[in-house]
Design a protein around this motif. Structure first.
Motif, mmCIF file in Angstrom:
data_model
loop_
_atom_site.group_PDB
_atom_site.id
_atom_site.type_symbol
_atom_site.label_atom_id
_atom_site.label_comp_id
_atom_site.label_asym_id
_atom_site.label_seq_id
_atom_site.Cartn_x
_atom_site.Cartn_y
_atom_site.Cartn_z
ATOM 1 N N GLU A 97 25.062 35.002 51.503
ATOM 2 C CA GLU A 97 25.229 35.307 52.911
ATOM 3 C C GLU A 97 26.288 34.433 53.569
ATOM 4 O O GLU A 97 26.328 34.315 54.768
ATOM 5 C CB GLU A 97 23.891 35.089 53.631
ATOM 6 C CG GLU A 97 22.805 36.042 53.197
ATOM 7 C CD GLU A 97 23.145 37.466 53.598
ATOM 8 O OE1 GLU A 97 22.873 38.365 52.795
ATOM 9 O OE2 GLU A 97 23.670 37.674 54.699
ATOM 10 N N LYS A 98 27.138 33.829 52.783
ATOM 11 C CA LYS A 98 28.045 32.840 53.340
ATOM 12 C C LYS A 98 29.194 33.484 54.089
ATOM 13 O O LYS A 98 29.991 34.230 53.534
ATOM 14 C CB LYS A 98 28.591 31.943 52.228
ATOM 15 C CG LYS A 98 29.408 30.781 52.757
ATOM 16 C CD LYS A 98 29.802 29.825 51.654
ATOM 17 C CE LYS A 98 30.989 30.329 50.871
ATOM 18 N NZ LYS A 98 31.499 29.288 49.952
ATOM 19 N N LEU A 99 29.271 33.174 55.386
ATOM 20 C CA LEU A 99 30.437 33.553 56.174
ATOM 21 C C LEU A 99 31.549 32.560 55.896
ATOM 22 O O LEU A 99 31.319 31.357 55.893
ATOM 23 C CB LEU A 99 30.111 33.517 57.660
ATOM 24 C CG LEU A 99 29.537 34.752 58.345
ATOM 25 C CD1 LEU A 99 29.323 34.464 59.825
ATOM 26 C CD2 LEU A 99 30.409 35.957 58.161
ATOM 27 N N MET B 32 18.484 32.392 58.067
ATOM 28 C CA MET B 32 18.889 31.308 58.967
ATOM 29 C C MET B 32 19.819 30.362 58.232
ATOM 30 O O MET B 32 19.739 30.234 57.006
ATOM 31 C CB MET B 32 17.659 30.573 59.521
ATOM 32 C CG MET B 32 16.770 31.470 60.379
ATOM 33 S SD MET B 32 15.436 30.611 61.228
ATOM 34 C CE MET B 32 16.349 29.768 62.537
ATOM 35 N N PHE B 33 20.695 29.716 59.009
ATOM 36 C CA PHE B 33 21.792 28.951 58.423
ATOM 37 C C PHE B 33 21.988 27.652 59.187
ATOM 38 O O PHE B 33 21.783 27.601 60.402
ATOM 39 C CB PHE B 33 23.111 29.736 58.520
ATOM 40 C CG PHE B 33 23.027 31.143 58.020
ATOM 41 C CD1 PHE B 33 22.538 32.162 58.831
ATOM 42 C CD2 PHE B 33 23.460 31.469 56.749
ATOM 43 C CE1 PHE B 33 22.459 33.472 58.383
ATOM 44 C CE2 PHE B 33 23.385 32.774 56.280
ATOM 45 C CZ PHE B 33 22.886 33.771 57.100
ATOM 46 N N TRP B 34 22.465 26.628 58.489
ATOM 47 C CA TRP B 34 22.949 25.414 59.127
ATOM 48 C C TRP B 34 24.398 25.159 58.693
ATOM 49 O O TRP B 34 24.709 25.159 57.498
ATOM 50 C CB TRP B 34 22.108 24.199 58.741
ATOM 51 C CG TRP B 34 20.889 24.029 59.577
ATOM 52 C CD1 TRP B 34 19.600 24.269 59.227
ATOM 53 C CD2 TRP B 34 20.853 23.555 60.926
ATOM 54 N NE1 TRP B 34 18.764 23.987 60.267
ATOM 55 C CE2 TRP B 34 19.506 23.551 61.331
ATOM 56 C CE3 TRP B 34 21.831 23.134 61.842
ATOM 57 C CZ2 TRP B 34 19.096 23.137 62.600
ATOM 58 C CZ3 TRP B 34 21.433 22.728 63.100
ATOM 59 C CH2 TRP B 34 20.075 22.738 63.461
ATOM 60 N N TYR B 35 25.262 24.937 59.709
ATOM 61 C CA TYR B 35 26.662 24.606 59.496
ATOM 62 C C TYR B 35 26.952 23.262 60.171
ATOM 63 O O TYR B 35 26.278 22.864 61.114
ATOM 64 C CB TYR B 35 27.586 25.624 60.158
ATOM 65 C CG TYR B 35 27.525 27.034 59.635
ATOM 66 C CD1 TYR B 35 26.562 27.932 60.087
ATOM 67 C CD2 TYR B 35 28.471 27.492 58.720
ATOM 68 C CE1 TYR B 35 26.524 29.239 59.630
ATOM 69 C CE2 TYR B 35 28.447 28.808 58.255
ATOM 70 C CZ TYR B 35 27.471 29.667 58.725
ATOM 71 O OH TYR B 35 27.451 30.971 58.265
ATOM 72 N N LEU B 41 38.500 20.455 59.524
ATOM 73 C CA LEU B 41 37.762 20.979 58.362
ATOM 74 C C LEU B 41 37.064 22.299 58.671
ATOM 75 O O LEU B 41 36.564 22.969 57.768
ATOM 76 C CB LEU B 41 36.734 19.952 57.879
ATOM 77 C CG LEU B 41 37.305 18.634 57.374
ATOM 78 C CD1 LEU B 41 36.174 17.670 57.028
ATOM 79 C CD2 LEU B 41 38.191 18.862 56.149
ATOM 80 N N GLY B 42 36.977 22.645 59.942
ATOM 81 C CA GLY B 42 36.366 23.917 60.305
ATOM 82 C C GLY B 42 34.857 23.897 60.152
ATOM 83 O O GLY B 42 34.216 22.844 60.142
ATOM 84 N N LEU B 43 34.297 25.076 60.034
ATOM 85 C CA LEU B 43 32.848 25.214 59.862
ATOM 86 C C LEU B 43 32.523 25.270 58.376
ATOM 87 O O LEU B 43 33.124 26.039 57.638
ATOM 88 C CB LEU B 43 32.339 26.494 60.522
ATOM 89 C CG LEU B 43 32.108 26.409 62.014
ATOM 90 C CD1 LEU B 43 33.325 26.916 62.755
ATOM 91 C CD2 LEU B 43 30.878 27.210 62.405
ATOM 92 N N ARG B 44 31.535 24.482 57.985
ATOM 93 C CA ARG B 44 31.123 24.458 56.584
ATOM 94 C C ARG B 44 29.618 24.652 56.503
ATOM 95 O O ARG B 44 28.865 24.056 57.261
ATOM 96 C CB ARG B 44 31.529 23.129 55.937
ATOM 97 C CG ARG B 44 33.038 22.933 55.837
ATOM 98 C CD ARG B 44 33.381 21.580 55.237
ATOM 99 N NE ARG B 44 33.033 20.485 56.144
ATOM 100 C CZ ARG B 44 33.029 19.201 55.780
ATOM 101 N NH1 ARG B 44 33.318 18.865 54.545
ATOM 102 N NH2 ARG B 44 32.731 18.273 56.675
ATOM 103 N N LEU B 45 29.204 25.477 55.546
ATOM 104 C CA LEU B 45 27.793 25.812 55.392
ATOM 105 C C LEU B 45 27.068 24.713 54.635
ATOM 106 O O LEU B 45 27.481 24.331 53.535
ATOM 107 C CB LEU B 45 27.664 27.149 54.664
ATOM 108 C CG LEU B 45 26.251 27.667 54.443
ATOM 109 C CD1 LEU B 45 25.591 27.995 55.777
ATOM 110 C CD2 LEU B 45 26.285 28.905 53.549
ATOM 111 N N LYS B 57 21.458 26.225 48.680
ATOM 112 C CA LYS B 57 22.509 25.270 49.031
ATOM 113 C C LYS B 57 23.770 26.017 49.449
ATOM 114 O O LYS B 57 24.122 27.042 48.880
ATOM 115 C CB LYS B 57 22.822 24.370 47.842
ATOM 116 C CG LYS B 57 21.690 23.430 47.484
ATOM 117 C CD LYS B 57 22.065 22.559 46.304
ATOM 118 C CE LYS B 57 20.912 21.617 45.955
ATOM 119 N NZ LYS B 57 21.256 20.767 44.775
ATOM 120 N N GLY B 58 24.423 25.430 50.437
ATOM 121 C CA GLY B 58 25.724 25.923 50.829
ATOM 122 C C GLY B 58 26.823 25.120 50.167
ATOM 123 O O GLY B 58 26.688 24.688 49.026
#
Lengths: 111, 113
Positions: A97-99, B32-35, B41-45, B57-58
């Motif tokens: 699901e990674k944007l 649900m997600f945490w960034y 560096l922008g947004l990283r998961l 894991k992101g």
């Protein structure tokens, strides 16, 4: 992985001007979203547009999936449109699901 | 309207403290997600969850853990905060895999001294 490039990186306009922001992506996508990050840091959803054209007031967006790009149009810009605009895509990653976000376009609208 | 809320807008902690960031969504979303977002560096998961008690894991999970005991709540835990974890943390949710438009909370700006 999929690459997302946004242009221009910075844009300065006078109030009332129109603008076009571009998002190029390197692979086919299942999802494309445009966000506006306000001065307080919140990401506001503008469009969910994996293909086709949508309009919402002064904003509209077009995604041409076969050519791997999307455009965000802002007409009659206002100072409240200032902020950073992000394009984000979700590739066909087998359930992930990674944007993947572009680096953004920083828009400044001067009165 | 989808509403995603985060427990704090601003947080200041000391190195070595255990830090909990809470996120709640009110639309019965499965994912649900945490960034984290950092200049340049922008947004990283960090982590995401597609069901209660499930986590994946992101890109940058090191130094973090997560908990999802209820569908509407997703917590990010910094077991021992370090200065390089000073950042803007953003939580997001989406309905399910086929409708995966993500909606973000207001963010928590964490400073670790």
């Amino acid at each position: 992985g999929i690459q997302v490039e946004q242009s221009p990186p910075d844009l300065i306009l006078q109030e009332g001007a129109n603008s076009t922001l571009r998002c190029n992506f390197s692979d086919s996508v299942n999802n494309l979203q445009w966000f506006h990050q306000n001065p307080w840091g919140q990401l506001i959803n503008l469009f969910y547009i994996p293909s086709g054209t949508k309009q919402n007031g002064r904003l509209s967006a077009t995604t041409v999936a076969t050519e791997r790009y999307s455009l965000l149009y802002i007409s009659s810009s206002q100072t409240t449109d200032s902020g950073v605009y992000f394009c984000a895509v979700l590739g066909p990653q087998g359930g992930s699901e990674k944007l993947v976000f572009g680096k953004g376009t920083k828009l400044t609208v001067n009165p | 309207d989808v509403k995603v809320t985060q427990s704090s807008r601003y947080l200041v902690k000391r190195t070595g403290e255990k830090v909990f960031l809470e996120c709640v969504q009110d639309m019965d979303h499965e994912n649900m997600f945490w960034y984290r977002q950092d200049p340049g560096l922008g947004l990283r998961l960090i982590y995401f969850s597609y069901d209660v008690k499930m986590k994946e894991k992101g890109d940058i999970p090191e130094g973090y853990s997560v908990s999802r005991e209820k569908k509407e709540r997703f917590s990010l835990i910094l077991e021992s905060a370090s200065t390089n974890q000073t950042s803007m943390y953003l939580c997001a949710s989406s309905l399910f895999a086929e409708i995966n438009e993500q909606f973000f909370g207001p963010g928590t700006r964490l400073t670790v001294l």
